[in-house]
Structures are given as structure tokens and as C-alpha cells.
Design an enzyme around this catalytic site. Structure first.
Site, PDB file in Angstrom:
ATOM      1  N   LYS A 194      -8.251  11.148   1.413  1.00  0.00           N
ATOM      2  CA  LYS A 194      -7.865  11.530   0.062  1.00  0.00           C
ATOM      3  C   LYS A 194      -7.635  13.038  -0.026  1.00  0.00           C
ATOM      4  O   LYS A 194      -6.600  13.494  -0.517  1.00  0.00           O
ATOM      5  CB  LYS A 194      -8.962  11.101  -0.916  1.00  0.00           C
ATOM      6  CG  LYS A 194      -8.519  10.954  -2.341  1.00  0.00           C
ATOM      7  CD  LYS A 194      -9.669  10.480  -3.220  1.00  0.00           C
ATOM      8  CE  LYS A 194      -9.917   8.992  -3.102  1.00  0.00           C
ATOM      9  NZ  LYS A 194     -11.184   8.563  -3.730  1.00  0.00           N
TER      10      LYS A 194
ATOM     11  N   ARG B 239     -14.825  12.820  -6.392  1.00  0.00           N
ATOM     12  CA  ARG B 239     -14.290  11.622  -5.732  1.00  0.00           C
ATOM     13  C   ARG B 239     -14.639  11.596  -4.262  1.00  0.00           C
ATOM     14  O   ARG B 239     -14.444  12.571  -3.553  1.00  0.00           O
ATOM     15  CB  ARG B 239     -12.761  11.599  -5.860  1.00  0.00           C
ATOM     16  CG  ARG B 239     -12.222  12.145  -7.148  1.00  0.00           C
ATOM     17  CD  ARG B 239     -10.711  12.321  -7.141  1.00  0.00           C
ATOM     18  NE  ARG B 239     -10.002  11.077  -6.952  1.00  0.00           N
ATOM     19  CZ  ARG B 239      -8.687  11.014  -6.765  1.00  0.00           C
ATOM     20  NH1 ARG B 239      -7.953  12.126  -6.726  1.00  0.00           N
ATOM     21  NH2 ARG B 239      -8.099   9.851  -6.596  1.00  0.00           N
TER      22      ARG B 239
ATOM     23  N   MET C 287     -17.210   3.510  -2.087  1.00  0.00           N
ATOM     24  CA  MET C 287     -18.038   4.648  -2.436  1.00  0.00           C
ATOM     25  C   MET C 287     -17.730   5.067  -3.862  1.00  0.00           C
ATOM     26  O   MET C 287     -17.023   4.378  -4.565  1.00  0.00           O
ATOM     27  CB  MET C 287     -17.827   5.751  -1.429  1.00  0.00           C
ATOM     28  CG  MET C 287     -18.432   5.349  -0.090  1.00  0.00           C
ATOM     29  SD  MET C 287     -18.188   6.576   1.135  1.00  0.00           S
ATOM     30  CE  MET C 287     -16.454   6.755   1.086  1.00  0.00           C
TER      31      MET C 287
ATOM     32  N   ARG D 205      -1.727   7.483   0.002  1.00  0.00           N
ATOM     33  CA  ARG D 205      -2.224   7.105   1.322  1.00  0.00           C
ATOM     34  C   ARG D 205      -1.297   6.023   1.862  1.00  0.00           C
ATOM     35  O   ARG D 205      -0.553   5.395   1.109  1.00  0.00           O
ATOM     36  CB  ARG D 205      -3.661   6.583   1.240  1.00  0.00           C
ATOM     37  CG  ARG D 205      -3.770   5.325   0.405  1.00  0.00           C
ATOM     38  CD  ARG D 205      -5.213   4.849   0.295  1.00  0.00           C
ATOM     39  NE  ARG D 205      -5.278   3.839  -0.747  1.00  0.00           N
ATOM     40  CZ  ARG D 205      -6.382   3.506  -1.418  1.00  0.00           C
ATOM     41  NH1 ARG D 205      -7.504   4.124  -1.176  1.00  0.00           N
ATOM     42  NH2 ARG D 205      -6.357   2.571  -2.321  1.00  0.00           N
TER      43      ARG D 205
ATOM     44  N   HIS E  53      -9.459  -5.531  -6.423  1.00  0.00           N
ATOM     45  CA  HIS E  53     -10.295  -5.451  -5.223  1.00  0.00           C
ATOM     46  C   HIS E  53     -10.014  -6.602  -4.267  1.00  0.00           C
ATOM     47  O   HIS E  53      -9.803  -6.411  -3.066  1.00  0.00           O
ATOM     48  CB  HIS E  53     -11.768  -5.448  -5.650  1.00  0.00           C
ATOM     49  CG  HIS E  53     -12.715  -5.416  -4.492  1.00  0.00           C
ATOM     50  ND1 HIS E  53     -13.345  -6.550  -4.028  1.00  0.00           N
ATOM     51  CD2 HIS E  53     -13.113  -4.412  -3.697  1.00  0.00           C
ATOM     52  CE1 HIS E  53     -14.108  -6.223  -3.003  1.00  0.00           C
ATOM     53  NE2 HIS E  53     -13.986  -4.940  -2.779  1.00  0.00           N
TER      54      HIS E  53
ATOM     55  N   SER F 100      -1.527 -13.029  41.542  1.00  0.00           N
ATOM     56  CA  SER F 100      -1.771 -13.251  40.133  1.00  0.00           C
ATOM     57  C   SER F 100      -3.279 -13.248  39.935  1.00  0.00           C
ATOM     58  O   SER F 100      -3.986 -14.048  40.552  1.00  0.00           O
ATOM     59  CB  SER F 100      -1.164 -14.588  39.699  1.00  0.00           C
ATOM     60  OG  SER F 100      -1.458 -14.792  38.340  1.00  0.00           O
TER      61      SER F 100
ATOM     62  N   TYR G 215       3.510  -8.008  35.110  1.00  0.00           N
ATOM     63  CA  TYR G 215       3.574  -8.864  33.922  1.00  0.00           C
ATOM     64  C   TYR G 215       2.202  -9.405  33.562  1.00  0.00           C
ATOM     65  O   TYR G 215       1.278  -9.373  34.374  1.00  0.00           O
ATOM     66  CB  TYR G 215       4.538 -10.033  34.154  1.00  0.00           C
ATOM     67  CG  TYR G 215       4.052 -11.026  35.183  1.00  0.00           C
ATOM     68  CD1 TYR G 215       3.201 -12.079  34.811  1.00  0.00           C
ATOM     69  CD2 TYR G 215       4.405 -10.908  36.519  1.00  0.00           C
ATOM     70  CE1 TYR G 215       2.728 -12.976  35.751  1.00  0.00           C
ATOM     71  CE2 TYR G 215       3.938 -11.799  37.461  1.00  0.00           C
ATOM     72  CZ  TYR G 215       3.093 -12.837  37.075  1.00  0.00           C
ATOM     73  OH  TYR G 215       2.612 -13.709  38.000  1.00  0.00           O
TER      74      TYR G 215
HETATM   75  P1  ADP Z   1     -11.120   5.113  -5.380  1.00  0.00           P
HETATM   76  O1  ADP Z   1     -11.186   5.642  -4.008  1.00  0.00           O
HETATM   77  O2  ADP Z   1     -12.119   4.065  -5.683  1.00  0.00           O
HETATM   78  O3  ADP Z   1      -9.711   4.755  -5.779  1.00  0.00           O
HETATM   79  P2  ADP Z   1     -10.728   7.563  -6.778  1.00  0.00           P
HETATM   80  O4  ADP Z   1     -11.470   8.759  -6.368  1.00  0.00           O
HETATM   81  O5  ADP Z   1      -9.332   7.484  -6.320  1.00  0.00           O
HETATM   82  O6  ADP Z   1     -11.558   6.301  -6.327  1.00  0.00           O
HETATM   83  O7  ADP Z   1     -10.819   7.533  -8.347  1.00  0.00           O
HETATM   84  C1  ADP Z   1     -10.936   6.398  -9.171  1.00  0.00           C
HETATM   85  C2  ADP Z   1      -9.889   6.445 -10.291  1.00  0.00           C
HETATM   86  O8  ADP Z   1     -10.012   7.631 -11.066  1.00  0.00           O
HETATM   87  C3  ADP Z   1      -8.487   6.451  -9.752  1.00  0.00           C
HETATM   88  O9  ADP Z   1      -7.692   5.645 -10.554  1.00  0.00           O
HETATM   89  C4  ADP Z   1      -8.067   7.884  -9.888  1.00  0.00           C
HETATM   90  O10 ADP Z   1      -6.691   8.021 -10.055  1.00  0.00           O
HETATM   91  C5  ADP Z   1      -8.815   8.341 -11.121  1.00  0.00           C
HETATM   92  N1  ADP Z   1      -9.081   9.777 -11.041  1.00  0.00           N
HETATM   93  C6  ADP Z   1      -9.793  10.424 -10.106  1.00  0.00           C
HETATM   94  N2  ADP Z   1      -9.802  11.745 -10.315  1.00  0.00           N
HETATM   95  C7  ADP Z   1      -9.077  11.958 -11.419  1.00  0.00           C
HETATM   96  C8  ADP Z   1      -8.694  13.142 -12.144  1.00  0.00           C
HETATM   97  N3  ADP Z   1      -9.062  14.332 -11.727  1.00  0.00           N
HETATM   98  N4  ADP Z   1      -7.956  12.985 -13.238  1.00  0.00           N
HETATM   99  C9  ADP Z   1      -7.579  11.750 -13.642  1.00  0.00           C
HETATM  100  N5  ADP Z   1      -7.885  10.612 -13.028  1.00  0.00           N
HETATM  101  C10 ADP Z   1      -8.634  10.704 -11.910  1.00  0.00           C
HETATM  102 MG    MG Z   2      -8.234   5.937  -5.403  1.00  0.00          MG
END
Ligand code: ADP
Ligand code: MG
Ligand code: MG
Length: 918
Positions: free
Chosen positions: A29, A99, A110, A366, A484, A797, A884
Site C-alpha cells: 500500500k 492503515r 489487518m 495494487r 470479502h 528417462s 523434456y
Molecule cells: P484495507 O486494506 O482493508 O482495504 P485500507 O487501509 O485500504 O484497508 O482502508 C479501508 C478503507 O478506508 C478503504 O476503503 C480506504 O479507501 C479508506 N481510507 C483509508 N484511508 C483513507 C483516507 N485517508 N481518506 C479516506 N478514505 C480512506
Molecule cells: Mg484497501
């Protein structure tokens, strides 16, 4: 002096200290937020605490490096400068999210906390600033919910009873409030409702956790950072890592980022999207979005999300407004970013975005997970678009994904007549049938009993992963294509249907209903995960189509790249035809004994038994003569099917007593035919008994004892070839002598071959009869004396099943008693019968090849054990320079792919290492 470690990397205002290739340090990320920032894509400013902070934290009794605090303070100041707001400033407060982000994506495993920085001091300021109290209270109630769950409960190690978790308790408070004021959805709650709700939330937190909700931004920030690092070793994350094979030492990074708000009103929104369709691979921008919502709402399935654009609306979503229609200008900006990202990353991206008052912000990109069929289609189309070269293309489909395409599906004929129970979204490919279970624990329990199960849930959450793994299919009532369940199933290539709205699941009473139909635990159900169709009952499944045009085109690219040949193990004309369809370039192993098993084997088996029970040369010659036409026709059929491609035919291999009749009537029949008594038959059979038949009178040893048996087989092979040649066809047999341990065995048999060859050429008036003579290398002594063996063998073989058996001294048929313990106790890393033991058995192979080629430089070398279809073993075969591999017909495409992938990797390894740009 070593440079001090840098623990914090900043990104913002078009400039970042990190890059996409720094995933190890910054997590996926963080690295991609940095990359997007450098690409001048709008990303809210922020910073990343590296994975090294996480490893330090765990190595030092959960303490941070001393210099971290100052680095974080500096980075916070940087964000404040870019955003022109200050954390905790009552007049102009900055809010941030915290995050998690590991190197490999671990969806939902997480923790993330949003809206950090909201306190009793900053709330009035933000209300004044935005003029939008409803938004502020909504953000605050989310902060309380996430923070109390993630930081105050989970990270603190509290383990409340089922249903007693703080998040669930707060959710109940909120449901109560909605009920009280008559609100249908979250968005119906008014500002006053939400303000009151926040007060109730804080009281509830105090009551349940016994601590006040922190009202200081710094405390909130560090609490959240700590919780992210803690969550790396949470139970869910550990279990996910075990399944995915992600090492615990990697650690996670933590990203702190300025908040942007999708919940500021109807001109605000949030969404997730894929640059191409992750289920089908179709080159269409595909996603889901919600107005007036914050990020996690889309994934959590709280409200049914809207489709991103008009062209990807489905029958389920046709009535919902797309972003393209609702905010055309913003949608266009998003499409531009999509194009930029695909061009830059040259792969399908999975993105998160938020629109704050009409302004678009990117929050994540990603490489997107995809189904096998989608992976295939994307590669083929990106190759056509010249977005990627072949060498990259072949690495984009994993052997497991290719396997999905070769996966079973529900029998289309049966599907036509079966009654559809319900329809949902096609989230994971293929078809499956299994028995219904309602909890992850039940799925695991039933699967352990060997049952195929379908896990039926309202929705899944990260706690369900083990059960999802155990199930052969997953069905959920709620959730979209990015829920999920869909995400996880797609990653695993598991059959899955989500958002099946007609389904009512009552987990407590272990029953589900659709209309009047009620099904309970243990009832059968069938899923078509590629179409999203659910059937009650057990539908038959069928094998997939090898002539799928995308598959054929993709495998052609693999063939262009690979160095290793791919053959199949096939024993009949029918198998040979299948093998050719899948692209086999020959047969690496035709087991002649196969004609004595199964369909149509009665007559040849009877003749073989006569031969086995003969106890004089005269009797045996007569029996061989009777058997001869069967053997010849069988071999001729396969040679013809392969039409000039090489066919390695192995002389009779198994110990003879395997064929001795046990049934009285069969014994009587044989006795009559041989003109002896039944008692004689029994006595002769008893004489064949061996105490260790695997190492007994088998393979070449039979040919040495009974040259007439070898002679019959060799004549069958060469006359079959001669007849085909005479008929103007092609034939390229390779005679393979099994279970050899000394070159003298080979020269012994070679004399027979030479004699028969001369006879056959004379009989058919042929000037030339081409074929090869070689041997299996499956006894360690043969490998060690390969230099000598190659004097008489034109090819080797490697019979790695026996070579493993004899290399380890493990009886193939008896490993069940101890192999599980060997694997559990890590005495062996893997079952050597599944993947080649490179250290030991592999060494025998290397020595065999080296010494063999020292004698005969053009010695042809292949493998014909089960390992020939195992990707890791195929990589090994490439590395040791085999010509092969040979595997079962259905594994041939996987072998072609694995061979291409190792060729690419090998070539990359040989290039001088590129210097990373500074
Ligand atoms: P995950 O890995 O579970 O997707 P994220 O870290 O991407 O967790 O965050 C969860 C949600 O919160 C996502 O939809 C993300 O876009 C949103 N989010 C995270 N940080 C911000 C931010 N700074 N402003 C607005 N939305 C956020
Ligand atoms: Mg995310
Ligand atoms: Mg063998």
C-alpha cells in the site's frame, strides 16, 4: 559508519520518498501510494512507517526504535503543511487515517482506523469549517466504532464472548437508534441522531471496556499505529499467512494519511474498481461505488453498491445509477487515471478512490487478484495490445490459475434440465457440488471427513478463512464482487457465488430457504461459479475444454519461450489423442502392461496369464505368440495417434505375480487352456510369490530370465512401426528398458533388439528403421554408473517415483504411516513423492545426466515420474538440462507453462543485474 536507518517515508504534493519497487520496506500500500504520488495522481498526503519498525517492535518487546517519534512528528508536520491543517487544531483540524499494509496483500486481515484527530476540542471547529454537522458526527461515530474495536479491544488482547465484542455492541446501539427514529439506512440518520449516537457510543465504550474513549489526537494516533503493528500477529492474520505461505518475519508497514471524505453529502462518494473485469478479464473498467459514504462501506456490503459505469451494469444493478451518469466529469477523471495506471503498471489494478465534494482522490492501487479465466484473457489481450512482451505474459498466469481453467465445471447438459434455485454474482470460477454447511467450523469438520462441502453464509469475514479454504464452494446472500468472500475466493480460484439475494440463511437453525424450498445442513447443492447459478441437489461435473481459443493462444506464447520439451504419459490411443490436444510433443511413457487392465483387457490378460504360468520354454513361446498380436495392435494404435512424434514404450515392468488369477473360475479356465490341473495352476502361482516384489523379479530382470518375452515385445514395437511406414505413415518408437542397474543388462537386451531389427527389416524389405533404445534411470546404482549406462542407452528417462523410493528407502505404498509426521515435525519440507527432493534424489539426477552426457554428449534426457507435472519439479528439470518432462495428459498445459516460467526466470538471472535507480 553505517547510515542511520530511516523509519518514515513521506508522500504528498506530487513528491514521494518511496517507490513502487520498495514493497519490502513500505508494504504494498505504502509503496504504491508513493508511486501514484510521483505519477502526479491526486493522493492525500501522508507517510509510511516501514516494515522495519514492525520487526524492531517485535524484536524489542513491543517497543519502537527511539528515533521513531521525532521522525513521525516531522512527517506529521509535513502533512499539515501540504493540507494546510493541523492535527488537534480546534480551529482547523487535520484528520488522518492509519492503515496497515504488508508486502503481500492480505485483504481485510489487518486493521485500519479512519478519522483520527476528532475530539471534543476539534469537533466544533470542523463543524464550523464544513458547515456540515451531520458529516462530522457521522465521522466521529465511525472513529469510535473502529478505534474501540481495533485499538481498545483487539490490540489490547481482549477476547470477548461471541456477540459481545465492542463493535457488535455498538452496532446494536446504532440499530436501536435507527429503529427508534424510523431510519431505514445509515444515511437516514440526521445530524441530531448521530450526535446523540456518539454520546451513547462513548458511554458504551466506557461501560464495556472500562476506559474512556481517548480525547487526545496524539493518543489516538499512537494507539492506532500500535494497533496496526499488533494486528500483524492477530489470530486472523496468522491463520491467513499460514494458508498463503507468507512468512511471519516480513512484518507490516503502517500508513498515516490525511483523510478525504466521501461522506460529505451527495456530491461525495467512495468506491473500489478494477481496471479490467477481475472475474472475466474483459477489458472494461469495472467497479462499485456509493454516495455519501466512507471507504469501508463498499466492501462491508452495508448498502448495495452502485455500478461504476453503464457498460458494466448487470440485470441485478440495471436500476442503479452509475458514477458515469451521476458525476460524468469526475468519472472521466477516474477513467484517465485508470488508463494512466494500466499503462504505468502494465497490469490490471485494483483501486480505491474517494470523491470529496466533486474532487477525486486515489487511496490505493495494487495488482488486482483475478480468476484463472480472467488472468488468461488479460494476458492474451495485453499481448495483443502490445502492453507486455511474451516473457512477462507467461508469468502472469500461475500454474494454479491455469489449473482452474482445466478445472471441472458443472455438466452443461445437466444444468440445462436442472431447476435453478437462485442466482447471485459469479465471484469464483468453475463448478462444484457439495453438502451444505453454515459455519466455518462445520466446513472444516465435514471436509476432514472427506466430504465436499459448500459453505453458505450471509456474508463472510476474515474469521471464516479456514472454513472457506476447506469448502469446495462458497455461497453468500450479501456482498458484491468486491466483498470479502469474492476477493478471497478469486485469489484461491475457488468456486464462489456472492450477493445471492433470494437466499435466506438461518445459521442458528442450520437451514436456508429460497421461496418455499428449505435446505438443511448436509443437503446437497451445486454451484456454477462462472455464471452465478445455484442449484439444489447434486449435479454431475465434467472436464473442461482443451480447445478453448484463449488457452491455445496463451500456451503458444509459453511454447515460444520455453526450452524444455513436454510429453505425456499415455497408455492408449485415446490417452494419446487427449495428450496431443493439450499440446504434448510426444509420449514420454507408454506402459505396455496397461493393456492388461481395464476395458477390453480380458483376452490379452488371459494370454498374458498363460505366458506367466508357462513353465517351459516351449509353452512360453507358444503363449507369447498368442499374446503378440494384441501387443502389436495396441502399440500400433498409439504410434499412429502420435503420427511421427516420439513414443517411448516401456517393456513389461511390474512383478508378474500381480497378474496371477486369484478367482477359482479363472484358474480353472487357465488350467484347461494350458492342459494342466487347477492344482498345478495354484502351485505355479505360489512359486511366483516374492517377499519384496518391488525389488523382485520385475523389469529388465524378466527380460534377462525370459528373453522370449522381451523378444515378443520388441518385435511388436518394430513391426508396428514397420507396418505404419509401409502404409506411408510415420512412426518414431523409443524402446525403454526399465529397472536397470548395470549396463550389462542393457547390452544383454540390445542383442535381442539387434536381432529382431534385422529380421523385421528383412521381412518388410526396409532399408531403414529408425528408433531409439534407452533406459529408465530409477535405481541409484544406475544413476551413479550413468557413464557406463550411456554406452548402451541413447536416452535416459528418470523414473523419479522409483528413484525416490530407492533413494530414500521409503516404500511408496507404505509412506502413509509416517509421512504425515515427517511433514508435521518438519523432518522433510515436502513429500518427496510429490515434489522432487532436489538435495538428494536431485543430486542422483544431476550426476546421472552429467556422467551420461560425458559418454554420449547428445544423450536425450527426460523424466517420466509423477513429478513431471509438478511445477517446482519441472523447474528443477529445466535447471539440470533435461530435454523434456513427461506428465499426465491433463497436466501438459501446466507443464508447458511451468517450463516457460522457469525459462524466463533463468534468462533474467543470467542478465547482468540492473542497477536500481537512485
Ligand atoms: P484495507 O486494506 O482493508 O482495504 P485500507 O487501509 O485500504 O484497508 O482502508 C479501508 C478503507 O478506508 C478503504 O476503503 C480506504 O479507501 C479508506 N481510507 C483509508 N484511508 C483513507 C483516507 N485517508 N481518506 C479516506 N478514505 C480512506
Ligand atoms: Mg484497501
Ligand atoms: Mg519404475
Amino acid at each position: 559508519m553505517a547510515k542511520a536507518k530511516k523509519y518514515v517515508y513521506f508522500f504528498g504534493a506530487g513528491k514521494a520518498e518511496g517507490r513502487a519497487d520498495m514493497k519490502e520496506l513500505l508494504g504494498g500500500k505504502g509503496a504504491n501510494l508513493a508511486e501514484m504520488t510521483n505519477l502526479k495522481i491526486p493522493v492525500p498526503a501522508g507517510f509510511t512507517l516501514t516494515t522495519e519498525v514492525c520487526t524492531y517492535y517485535y524484536a524489542h518487546g513491543r517497543k519502537y526504535p527511539p528515533e521513531l517519534k521525532a521522525e513521525v512528528n516531522k512527517a506529521v508536520a509535513g502533512v499539515e503543511k501540504v493540507m494546510a491543517k493541523k492535527l488537534g487544531d480546534p480551529g482547523n483540524p487535520l484528520l488522518v487515517s492509519c492503515r496497515s499494509g504488508a508486502r503481500a496483500s492480505m485483504p481485510g486481515m489487518m486493521e485500519t482506523v479512519l478519522n483520527i484527530g476528532l475530539t471534543t476540542a476539534t469537533i466544533p471547529g470542523l463543524i464550523r469549517l464544513t458547515g456540515n454537522p451531520r458529516f462530522v458526527w457521522d465521522a466521529y461515530r465511525r472513529l469510535i466504532m473502529m478505534y474501540s474495536d481495533v485499538v481498545m479491544e483487539k490490540a489490547a488482547g481482549l477476547e470477548p464472548a461471541e456477540g459481545k465484542g465492542i463493535r457488535q455492541q455498538l452496532e446494536r446501539v446504532m440499530e436501536g437508534m435507527k429503529h427508534e427514529v424510523g431510519a431505514k439506512t445509515d444515511t437516514d440518520l440526521t445530524s441530531d441522531n448521530l450526535e446523540k449516537l456518539c454520546a451513547c457510543f462513548r458511554a458504551k465504550v466506557q461501560e464495556v471496556i472500562g476506559k474512556p474513549f481517548p480525547d487526545d489526537p496524539q493518543e489516538q494516533l499512537w494507539g492506532a499505529i500500535g494497533a496496526v503493528f499488533q494486528s500483524w500477529n492477530g489470530r486472523r492474520a496468522i491463520s491467513y499467512r499460514r494458508i498463503e505461505g507468507i512468512p511471519g518475519e516480513w512484518g507490516t508497514a503502517t500508513n498515516v494519511q490525511a483523510m478525504v471524505f466521501g461522506n460529505m453529502g451527495d456530491d461525495s462518494a467512495t468506491g473500489v474498481a478494477f481496471t479490467r473485469n477481475p472475474a472475466t478479464g474483459e477489458n472494461k473498467f469495472f467497479g462499485e461505488w456509493l454516495t455519501n459514504a466512507q471507504g469501508e462501506d463498499v466492501v462491508a456490503g452495508i448498502r448495495t453498491p452502485n455500478p461504476l459505469n453503464i457498460s458494466t451494469k448487470s440485470e441485478h444493478t440495471a436500476h442503479l445509477k452509475s458514477l458515469e451518469e451521476a458525476m460524468p466529469a469526475t468519472y472521466k477523471a477516474l477513467v484517465d487515471i485508470r488508463n494512466k495506471l494500466e499503462k504505468h503498471y502494465r497490469d490490471m489494478q485494483d483501486i480505491e478512490f474517494t470523491i470529496e465534494k466533486g474532487v477525486l482522490w486515489m487511496l490505493q492501487t495494487r495488482t488486482g487478484k483475478r480468476t484463472g479465466p480472467a488472468a488468461l484473457r488479460m494476458v492474451v489481450e495485453m499481448l495483443r495490445e502490445r502492453l507486455i512482451p511474451k516473457e512477462v505474459g507467461v508469468t502472469r498466469v500461475t500454474p494454479a490459475q491455469l489449473d482452474e481453467l482445466l478445472h471441472r465445471i458443472l455438466d452443461p447438459k445437466a444444468e440445462k434440465t436442472a431447476k435453478v434455485l437462485a442466482k447471485g454474482l459469479p465471484a469464483g470460477p468453475g463448478g462444484t457440488t457439495g453438502r451444505i454447511v453454515f459455519t466455518a467450523a462445520e466446513a472444516v469438520a465435514w471436509a476432514e471427513k472427506g466430504e465436499s462441502v459448500i459453505l453458505c453464509r450471509k456474508e463472510t469475514n476474515p474469521e471464516d478463512v479456514e472454513g472457506m479454504r476447506a469448502a469446495s464452494g462458497i455461497l453468500t446472500a450479501l456482498g458484491g464482487m468486491t466483498s470479502h468472500a469474492a476477493l478471497v475466493a478469486r485469489g484461491w480460484g475457488k468456486c464462489c457465488i456472492v450477493g445471492c439475494g433470494a437466499l435466506h440463511i438461518d445459521a442458528e437453525s442450520h437451514a436456508l430457504s429460497v421461496g418455499d424450498t428449505v435446505l438443511t445442513e448436509g443437503d446437497w447443492m451445486s454451484l456454477n461459479g462462472s455464471k452465478g447459478v445455484v442449484y439444489a441437489g447434486q449435479l454431475p461435473t465434467v472436464d473442461p475444454d482443451p480447445e478453448n481459443p484463449m488457452l491455445v493462444e496463451f500456451l503458444k506464447s509459453c511454447d515460444a519461450v520455453r526450452k524444455l520439451g513436454v510429453r505425456a504419459n499415455a497408455d492408449s490411443p485415446k490417452d494419446a489423442a487427449v495428450a496431443r490436444k493439450f499440446g504434448a510433443e510426444g509420449i514420454g511413457l507408454l506402459r505396455t502392461e496397461h493393456m492388461f487392465y481395464g476395458e477390453g483387457a480380458d483376452e490379452p490378460l488371459f494370454k498374458l496369464r498363460k505366458m506367466i504360468l508357462s513353465n517351459s520354454l516351449v509353452e512360453r513361446r507358444a503363449a507369447c505368440e498368442e499374446l503378440y498380436p494384441y501387443v502389436k495392435n495396441d502399440i500400433k494404435g498409439t504410434l499412429a495417434a502420435m503420427d511421427g512424434l516420439p513414443v517411448t514404450i516401456r517393456l513389461l515392468d511390474p512383478p508378474l505375480h500381480e497378474f496371477v488369477p486369484q478367482a477359482e473360475d479363472k484358474q480353472a479356465e487357465l488350467a484347461a487352456s494350458l492342459g494342466i490341473t487347477v492344482d498345478d495352476v495354484k502351485k505355479r502361482a505360489a512359486d511366483l510369490h516374492e517377499s519384496n516384489p518391488m525389488m523382485g523379479h520385475r523389469g529388465v530382470r524378466l527380460g534377462v530370465t525370459y528373453p522370449e518375452v522381451s523378444e515378443m515385445q520388441i518385435r511388436a514395437i518394430l513391426e508396428a512401426a514397420a507396418e505404419l511406414l509401409k502404409a506411408g505413415k510415420k512412426a518414431l518408437p523409443e524402446i525403454m528398458i526399465p529397472v536397470t542397474c548395470t549396463v550389462a543388462e542393457l547390452t544383454n537386451q540390445a542383442a535381442i533388439i539387434a536381432k529382431v531389427k534385422a529380421e523385421v527389416m528383412a521381412k518388410f524389405g526396409l532399408k531403414k528403421l529408425s528408433f531409439l533404445v534407452g533406459t529408465m534411470i530409477e535405481i541409484p546404482r544406475a544413476a551413479l554408473t550413468a557413464g557406463k549406462m550411456a554406452e548402451a542407452a541413447e536416452f535416459f528417462s528418470f523414473g523419479t517415483n522409483d528413484l525416490t523410493q530407492m533413494g530414500f528407502g521409503f516404500s511408496r505404498d507404505d509412506i502413509g504411516a509416517f509421512m504425515p509426521d515427517y511433514l508435521d515435525k518438519k523432518i522433510l519440507a515436502a513429500d518427496p513423492f510429490q515434489t522432487i527432493d532436489q538435495e538428494g534424489v536431485g543430486e542422483l539426477i544431476k550426476i546421472g545426466i552429467e556422467r551420461g552426457r560425458a559418454t554420449r554428449p547428445n544423450l536425450k534426457v527426460g523424466i517420466c515420474g509423477e513429478h513431471g507435472g509438478d511445477p517446482a519439479s519441472i523447474h528443477f528439470c529445466h535447471k539440470v538440462g533435461m530435454n523434456y518432462v513427461s506428465c499426465s495428459p491433463f497436466r501438459v498445459p501446466i507443464a508447458r507453462l511451468a517450463a516457460a516460467q522457469i525459462a524466463v526466470k533463468d534468462a533474467a538471472g543470467k542478465q547482468p543485474a540492473k542497477k536500481g535507480k537512485k
